[in-house]
Design an enzyme around this catalytic site. Structure first.
Site, PDB file in Angstrom:
ATOM      1  CE1 TYR A 152      -3.332   2.893   0.891  1.00  0.00           C
ATOM      2  CE2 TYR A 152      -1.903   3.311   2.771  1.00  0.00           C
ATOM      3  CZ  TYR A 152      -2.937   3.697   1.952  1.00  0.00           C
ATOM      4  OH  TYR A 152      -3.571   4.898   2.174  1.00  0.00           O
ATOM      5  CD  GLU A 207      -8.686   8.418   3.978  1.00  0.00           C
ATOM      6  OE1 GLU A 207      -9.531   9.231   3.570  1.00  0.00           O
ATOM      7  OE2 GLU A 207      -7.630   8.187   3.378  1.00  0.00           O
ATOM      8  CD1 TRP A 249      -3.430   2.508   6.194  1.00  0.00           C
ATOM      9  CD2 TRP A 249      -5.503   3.292   6.391  1.00  0.00           C
ATOM     10  NE1 TRP A 249      -4.009   2.530   4.938  1.00  0.00           N
ATOM     11  CE2 TRP A 249      -5.274   3.000   5.043  1.00  0.00           C
ATOM     12  CE3 TRP A 249      -6.749   3.792   6.773  1.00  0.00           C
ATOM     13  CZ2 TRP A 249      -6.239   3.199   4.055  1.00  0.00           C
ATOM     14  CZ3 TRP A 249      -7.719   3.982   5.780  1.00  0.00           C
ATOM     15  CH2 TRP A 249      -7.453   3.695   4.444  1.00  0.00           C
TER      16      TRP A 249
END
Length: 193
Positions: free
Chosen positions: A18, A40, A48
């Site tokens: 990512y 988010e 995350w």
């Protein structure tokens, strides 16, 4: 020789991928912006990495991030999502995603695209910061403050300045790769991804 990377991504292979391939690449596609807004807002109060591990579950649960379909989710559908173990089962966050899909389309109607709208907050130019360490990277900026204020006024939920700063980093409006990260210079070059 191994590459220097931002240290936040060094937890597992998917996180590194990512960081290397997505984080900080300028995004102009509305569907991708919507995907990151959903993810988010789900992240609020969580890491995350937790969200990244559930990304495929979110893709399935939220109609491949088709905001037009998400905007039409019924109360019954939302109730089923709250029971779905493949996503974060927080009813407020799930309901916020449905609400935000509707607000997202209102922004599109007004600005032609959500991308046009959000890039306007950085004068349509990537902001390239030059942070030597993670400790110096801020949680918000004047741009994310202005964006959060405007989006709140438009009725978006679960998208404060900290979450929107993370969105701006993830979607390349702000290049916050550390200066010694191999992606920092790559993303500063015009036309590079």
């Amino acid at each position: 020789m191994s590459k220097n990377r931002c240290p936040w991504c060094l937890g597992f292979e998917e996180y590194i991928r990512y960081h290397d391939e997505e984080w900080g690449v300028p995004i102009y596609e509305d569907r991708v912006h919507f995907e990151f807004l959903v993810l988010e807002s789900a992240q609020a109060g969580l890491s995350w990495s937790t969200i990244l591990k559930k990304r495929e579950g979110y893709r399935k649960a939220f109609a491949d991030f088709d905001y037009q379909k998400v905007a039409e989710f019924s109360d019954e559908h939302v109730d089923n999502l709250i029971k779905n173990p493949e996503i974060i089962r927080n009813s407020l966050k799930i309901k916020a995603a449905v609400n935000n899909a509707k607000r997202f389309m209102e922004v599109q109607d007004e600005h032609g695209s959500f991308s046009n709208y959000i890039w306007g907050f950085v004068d349509n130019q990537v902001i390239h910061n030059s942070w030597p360490s993670l400790a110096e990277v801020p949680a918000t900026s004047k741009e994310s403050d202005a964006l959060a204020k405007d989006m709140k006024k438009r009725g978006f939920k679960f998208l404060g300045s900290t979450i929107l700063y993370a969105h701006m980093q993830a979607t390349g409006l702000i290049n916050d790769h550390l200066v010694d990260c191999f992606r920092f210079e790559q993303l500063k070059k015009p036309g590079r991804k």
